[in-house]
Design an enzyme around this catalytic site. Structure first.
Site, PDB file in Angstrom:
ATOM      1  N   HIS A  33       7.958 -32.352 -23.832  1.00 11.93           N
ATOM      2  CA  HIS A  33       7.735 -33.096 -22.597  1.00 11.93           C
ATOM      3  C   HIS A  33       6.409 -32.715 -21.946  1.00 11.93           C
ATOM      4  O   HIS A  33       6.220 -32.938 -20.756  1.00 11.93           O
ATOM      5  CB  HIS A  33       8.909 -32.888 -21.636  1.00 11.93           C
TER       6      HIS A  33
ATOM      7  N   GLU B  38       0.240 -10.192 -17.819  1.00 11.69           N
ATOM      8  CA  GLU B  38      -0.101  -9.231 -16.767  1.00 11.69           C
ATOM      9  C   GLU B  38      -0.830  -8.001 -17.299  1.00 11.69           C
ATOM     10  O   GLU B  38      -1.641  -7.423 -16.590  1.00 11.69           O
ATOM     11  CB  GLU B  38       1.097  -8.873 -15.879  1.00 11.69           C
TER      12      GLU B  38
ATOM     13  N   CYS C 117       0.873  -1.150   0.000  1.00  7.11           N
ATOM     14  CA  CYS C 117       0.000   0.000   0.000  1.00  7.11           C
ATOM     15  C   CYS C 117       0.912   1.202   0.000  1.00  7.11           C
ATOM     16  O   CYS C 117       2.118   1.077   0.142  1.00  7.11           O
ATOM     17  CB  CYS C 117      -0.861   0.025   1.259  1.00  7.11           C
TER      18      CYS C 117
ATOM     19  N   LYS D 106       4.909 -10.484 -19.205  1.00  8.61           N
ATOM     20  CA  LYS D 106       4.458  -9.155 -19.644  1.00  8.61           C
ATOM     21  C   LYS D 106       3.103  -9.279 -20.325  1.00  8.61           C
ATOM     22  O   LYS D 106       2.185  -8.512 -20.091  1.00  8.61           O
ATOM     23  CB  LYS D 106       5.506  -8.605 -20.619  1.00  8.61           C
TER      24      LYS D 106
ATOM     25  N   GLU E 255       9.760 -13.993 -19.411  1.00  7.92           N
ATOM     26  CA  GLU E 255       9.462 -12.573 -19.221  1.00  7.92           C
ATOM     27  C   GLU E 255       8.457 -12.091 -20.277  1.00  7.92           C
ATOM     28  O   GLU E 255       7.548 -11.314 -19.972  1.00  7.92           O
ATOM     29  CB  GLU E 255      10.768 -11.761 -19.269  1.00  7.92           C
TER      30      GLU E 255
ATOM     31  N   TRP F 184      -3.823  -1.778  -1.415  1.00  9.05           N
ATOM     32  CA  TRP F 184      -3.852  -3.010  -2.190  1.00  9.05           C
ATOM     33  C   TRP F 184      -4.183  -4.082  -1.178  1.00  9.05           C
ATOM     34  O   TRP F 184      -3.382  -4.413  -0.306  1.00  9.05           O
ATOM     35  CB  TRP F 184      -2.494  -3.245  -2.843  1.00  9.05           C
TER      36      TRP F 184
ATOM     37  N   LYS G  54       2.908  -2.304  -8.155  1.00  2.00           N
ATOM     38  CA  LYS G  54       4.271  -2.170  -8.644  1.00  2.00           C
ATOM     39  C   LYS G  54       5.268  -2.818  -7.702  1.00  2.00           C
ATOM     40  O   LYS G  54       6.197  -3.491  -8.104  1.00  2.00           O
ATOM     41  CB  LYS G  54       4.596  -0.687  -8.784  1.00  2.00           C
TER      42      LYS G  54
ATOM     43  N   ARG H 296       1.621   1.692  -6.019  1.00  3.25           N
ATOM     44  CA  ARG H 296       1.780   0.728  -4.933  1.00  3.25           C
ATOM     45  C   ARG H 296       0.471   0.010  -4.605  1.00  3.25           C
ATOM     46  O   ARG H 296       0.451  -0.896  -3.782  1.00  3.25           O
ATOM     47  CB  ARG H 296       2.278   1.444  -3.676  1.00  3.25           C
TER      48      ARG H 296
ATOM     49  N   ASN I  27       0.992   0.452   6.128  1.00  2.00           N
ATOM     50  CA  ASN I  27       1.424  -0.391   5.016  1.00  2.00           C
ATOM     51  C   ASN I  27       2.164  -1.567   5.610  1.00  2.00           C
ATOM     52  O   ASN I  27       3.065  -1.378   6.423  1.00  2.00           O
ATOM     53  CB  ASN I  27       2.334   0.420   4.085  1.00  2.00           C
ATOM     54  N   GLY I  28       1.778  -2.783   5.232  1.00  2.00           N
ATOM     55  CA  GLY I  28       2.435  -3.975   5.762  1.00  2.00           C
ATOM     56  C   GLY I  28       1.392  -4.943   6.274  1.00  2.00           C
ATOM     57  O   GLY I  28       0.207  -4.841   5.926  1.00  2.00           O
TER      58      GLY I  28
END
Lengths: 389, 605
Positions: free
Chosen positions: B502, B486, B2, B483, B479, B74, B600, B27, B100-101
């Protein structure tokens, strides 16, 4: 009387066709003169003259200008508007309608202007009751610019196609307008499909004043102009010099009036003579001689190369022993012949010139083109083309 | 994950708080709120949704106060509701708290408080804090004593800011979550991250875990848990507020993709010597790593892909190197020897999983090195050494330029390690240094000649998108898929090309385009994988520097990258995949800079 003007619109949407192939991937305002993009001189002049809000009209390769300007002026109040179709400088200015309130300055993003010019136009406008002020200058090539007909400091006409050109003043492309200019632009008849900003002067509802500016206005509109504009800028204090992070071999010779940017490498025995600029991260090999030439970022110039009066774009590779002897020659640009111009060769972005090739004066290598080893080149190589001996 | 912010001393506190929240929105952005106090007492507004929703609410019902706190959330504990949005208060609405936490012991505290008659309005862990403060005040404590005693009861991670009653004071502390103090001229700010208050001041105090800050309009004091003063220097940051504007681009992500040539220029600036093929890292002179026996690379998400990329480069140079997801590293602790160097990769330097892995590695006796973008971040304080990637602030939730800069910085580090650990420069050090030196221009070429939007349009409406590669192209494939998923919300997966037959090959159909990444290393093997998927009808997009050979003959489409050293080619291929993902998401009209459910900077485990 008009008050202080704190807003400006910079017209930077055009390509700069006469500077091809240097403008294949970047617009003319981003071409480096004395290692800095033209538009940087413009914005510096605006901020130095007390402009607080700048609107940049972008179009051709807009990302290059946006990325550069936001990184270079991180704290400044700069916004961007897009001109999606190129319908003339007047049409470009119309795109900025709604982003400025009151009177505002207008200038071109592809002409170097200094703060004196900007200040004198702002000053002239603020002390008169005119609806517009236009900067005028004396020019040796008035056919390139609109000729201004003045009458007692007031402008009666700007003739974009003068029949006679001797002893006239030209439009230097720096204006102050009040908000009425947008309506007037809509009334301005297009010429060959384009609404041109100088033509708006005849449509304005009120007196238009002029102010004569001398010096400080440099238009690198042709390839040789990039070299001559750079040369005159390098006489200004603080522009020549070597960046701290550049590495010069102890046996390299660097004359005054040379600028070497960050992370460049200059090998042993290299000689960089006056008027030379290495932009950023340029590598110059051993015993290479560069004279009055511009080498843009990330380019590699091999060993034993001679470059005179030449311009090398970004990311280009000039092989060992390439000679671009420079001097004077005839150049055709946009189907127009320019005789006896001092111009070596032009190498576009990411082009490769093979070892031991010779680039005759006036020759141009297109962006991403490849010139084979040992080629003697006259004339032009098209973009992405490959020529061999 | 947050964002919290606070301000005191400004004529009006609403504007600084709101602008701070907008700058912290990366955030978290599922709800937001502010509480301000002033002549008219404490008032509070909070809303589900982005900060813009809160802004509308504040515009309709203006608040008035000279000091206050704000929060963008968040969700971790409790759903996304107005009640669960911060700030939280006691029953009387006299104490307001943002946090935050995660408070690990909130359940037992809540049970205890409820037994004492406290009534809770939300499901959050945070709400125990104002109730604890209130209980302490009732027992006769001063506000500062009440705040300290309340925080003393907490376990877990937190950055907390509180206003208590009508005293014009802000109380704050941190433990495991970031908190910085902004020092203005008679104005003071607190925030999770510097950009929140950068329009008001560029003077910053980076607070440490366990610091308590008491701020009034006259000044601030910083003390430890026992109340003893601690000295923290005031640093000046060179970030400017407008670096966090979109600069004429439609999205931060697209802007940041275009910033890559400049970001890479800064990453390599002063660190390469193309003429002798050497790497020059100021903090790591030759010999720095002479006693290193093995490397563990710990990171999460995109940074983990950079770690995998680097591990592959290191292994190829004879350095035992192993990438780990930091979150797993803590669970299955691999053997750490005194000769182990743990390289922790985190864009923000605040990633909770990565910080936790660092602490475990240190406890086991390893040397630690942070590779990060943020000066003064927690990870730089927790590690023995730091290597800054210098990419500049990144706002888009989907990491782009920081991946390129991470890989580049790690490649520089790899060359230094190779020399120190194996006793000699890697065989093609000269070519690598030359390739890195050309990289900013090569990335510009990819941007100048991009055709990715046409590829994205061509394959819109596919069932799934697969990405394959081997060697360093494997993490690039992962990656590329990350990208893509997301920001587009479409199903995308990356595989080692060798792994295809496989299992994953069973998923391949004509409606699953496959992006195959070629670096110039083992291309023939990857080309046979391409033929395998083509035989199942899947269209293939090849990302390659070899544009007139066999690869382009077989591929349905080619996204060209400049020819370069295979070890560097992955960075260029990744830029092409960033563009594909961006254009695919744009066609679907996704909120590209703020994809749903993501933040982020992941400061919770």
């Amino acid at each position: 009387m008009n008050g202080r003007t704190t807003e400006a619109v910079v017209l930077a949407a055009g390509e700069g066709r006469r500077l091809r192939p240097l403008t294949t991937f970047q617009p003319k305002p981003m071409l480096p003169v004395a290692n800095r993009p033209v538009v940087e001189y413009v914005l510096d002049a605006l901020f130095e003259s007390g402009i607080e809000h700048v609107v940049v009209v972008v179009g051709y390769r807009a990302d290059r200008i946006q990325t550069f300007v936001t990184a270079r002026y991180p704290g400044a109040n700069v916004e961007f508007v897009h001109q999606d179709t190129r319908l003339g400088s007047g049409h470009a200015l119309l795109q900025a309608e709604g982003t400025v309130d009151g009177p505002f300055l207008v200038c071109n993003g592809d002409n170097v202007v200094d703060a004196d010019i900007v200040s004198s136009v702002l000053e002239r406008f603020s002390t008169t009751r005119s609806v517009a002020t236009v900067a005028v200058a004396q020019s040796e090539t008035p056919e390139e610019y609109g000729v201004v007909v003045t009458n007692d400091g007031h402008i009666s006409d700007i003739d974009e196609h003068p029949a006679e050109t001797d002893g006239y003043l030209v439009n230097a492309g720096v204006y102050v307008f009040d908000g009425g200019v947008f309506e007037a632009l809509r009334r301005t008849p297009p010429y060959e499909g384009e609404t041109r900003l100088p033509d708006v002067v005849n449509q304005l509802d009120g007196p238009v004043t002029s102010v004569l500016v001398n010096g400080g206005w440099l238009d690198p509109s042709h390839p040789w102009g990039l070299l001559s504009v750079t040369e005159s800028l390098l006489t200004r204090p603080g522009l020549a010099g070597v960046a701290d992070s550049a590495r010069l071999h102890e046996n390299a010779v660097v004359e005054d009036s040379v600028v070497i940017g960050p992370d460049c490498d200059v090998g042993p025995g290299a000689v960089l003579r006056a008027g030379t600029c290495l932009q950023n991260n340029v590598v110059v090999g051993a015993n290479t001689v560069i004279e009055r030439s511009l080498v843009s970022s990330d380019s590699r110039v091999g060993a034993g190369v001679v470059l005179r009066d030449s311009v090398v774009g970004s990311g280009a590779t000039i092989g060992d022993g390439v000679v671009s002897p420079g001097g004077r020659g005839d150049v055709v640009i946009d189907r127009k012949l320019y005789t006896d111009r001092r111009l070596g060769s032009i190498v576009g972005d990411r082009a490769t010139v093979g070892a031991n090739s010779t680039l005759s004066p006036g020759s141009r290598v297109g962006a991403e083109a490849i010139v084979g080893v040992g080629t003697v080149l006259h004339g032009d190589v098209r973009e992405r083309a490959e020529v061999t001996n | 994950m947050c964002g919290i912010t606070a301000c005191i001393g400004t004529a009006d506190s609403v504007d600084p708080l709101m602008s701070g929240l907008r700058r912290l929105e990366y955030r978290g952005y599922d709800s937001a709120g502010i509480a301000v106090n002033g002549p008219n007492g404490l008032s509070l507004t909070k809303r589900v949704g982005e900060v813009s929703e809160l802004a509308t609410a504040v515009e309709q019902n203006p608040l008035d106060g000279t000091f206050g706190i704000g929060h963008t959330r968040w969700a971790t504990h409790g759903g996304v509701t107005n009640e669960n949005a911060h700030p939280h208060t006691d029953e009387a609405g006299r104490i307001a708290v943002v946090h935050n936490g995660i408070i690990g012991n909130f359940q037992s505290l809540r049970t205890e408080l409820e037994a004492d008659g406290h009534v809770f309005a939300s499901e959050t862990d945070t709400e125990v804090v104002p109730h604890l403060i209130e209980a302490n005040l009732r027992d006769g404590a001063t506000p500062e004593e009440a705040f300290r005693a309340a925080v003393g009861r907490l376990s877990g991670t937190y950055a907390i800011a509180a206003i208590i009653g009508d005293d014009e004071v802000i109380y704050a502390t941190r433990s495991g979550s970031p908190l910085v103090l902004g020092v203005g001229d008679g104005e003071f700010f607190l925030a999770s991250d510097v950009p929140a208050f950068i329009p008001y001041t560029d003077r910053v105090v980076y607070l440490h875990d366990g610091d308590y800050v008491v701020t009034t309009r006259e000044g601030y004091s910083i003390t430890d848990a026992a109340g003893r003063p601690v000295e923290r220097s005031v640093e000046t940051v060179d970030w400017d507020p407008e670096t966090a504007t979109k600069g004429g681009y439609e999205h931060f992500m697209y802007k940041e993709i275009h910033e890559q040539p400049g970001a890479l220029r800064r990453t390599i600036h002063g660190r390469l010597n193309p003429l002798n093929g050497g790497v020059e890292l100021e903090a790591f002179p030759p010999g720095t790593f002479a006693d290193v026996e093995q490397i563990h690379l710990v990171a999460m998400g995109t940074s983990h892909h950079a770690g995998m990329y680097a591990a592959s480069l290191m292994a190829a140079r004879g350095i035992p190197a192993f990438p780990f997801m930091a979150g797993e590293y803590a669970v299955t602790v691999p053997p750490v020897t005194p000769g182990t160097l743990v390289v922790a990769v985190s864009q923000s330097g605040e990633t909770a999983d990565t910080l936790d892995a660092v602490r475990r590695a240190r406890a086991a006796g390893a040397r630690t090195l942070a590779v990060t973008n943020v000066v003064g971040s927690s990870i730089t304080r927790e590690c023995d050494a730091e290597l800054l990637i210098r990419a500049g602030p990144e706002i888009g939730v989907a990491a782009t330029k920081t991946f390129s800069s991470q890989v580049t910085a790690l490649t520089l580090l790899t060359e230094r390690l190779a020399e120190d650990v194996t006793g000699s420069k890697s065989g093609d050090a000269h070519d690598i240094v030359d390739a890195l030196s050309r990289l900013p221009g090569d990335v510009q070429e990819v941007l100048d000649t991009a055709t990715a939007s046409a590829i994205a349009a061509e394959y819109q409406d596919s069932d799934a998108y697969f990405f394959i590669g081997r060697g360093i192209a494997h993490p690039v494939a992962l990656e590329g898929a990350l990208k893509f998923k997301e920001i587009s919300y479409e199903h995308a997966e990356g595989f080692a090309a060798s792994e295809l037959k496989h299992g994953p090959l069973a998923l391949v159909t004509p409606l699953t385009p496959v992006f195959a990444i070629f670096t110039g290393e083992e291309d023939e093997a990857t080309l046979s994988n391409v033929k395998e998927v083509q035989a199942r009808g899947a269209p293939v997009v090849a990302i390659t520097g070899d544009t007139d050979g066999e690869i382009s003959e077989f591929a349905d489409h080619v996204l060209a990258i400049p020819e370069t050293h295979p070890d560097v080619a992955g960075v260029l291929a990744n830029v092409q995949l960033q563009l594909v993902a961006y254009h695919a998401a744009k066609l679907l009209d996704r909120p590209i800079d703020k994809p749903r459910n993501l933040a982020k900077c992941v400061t919770v485990e």
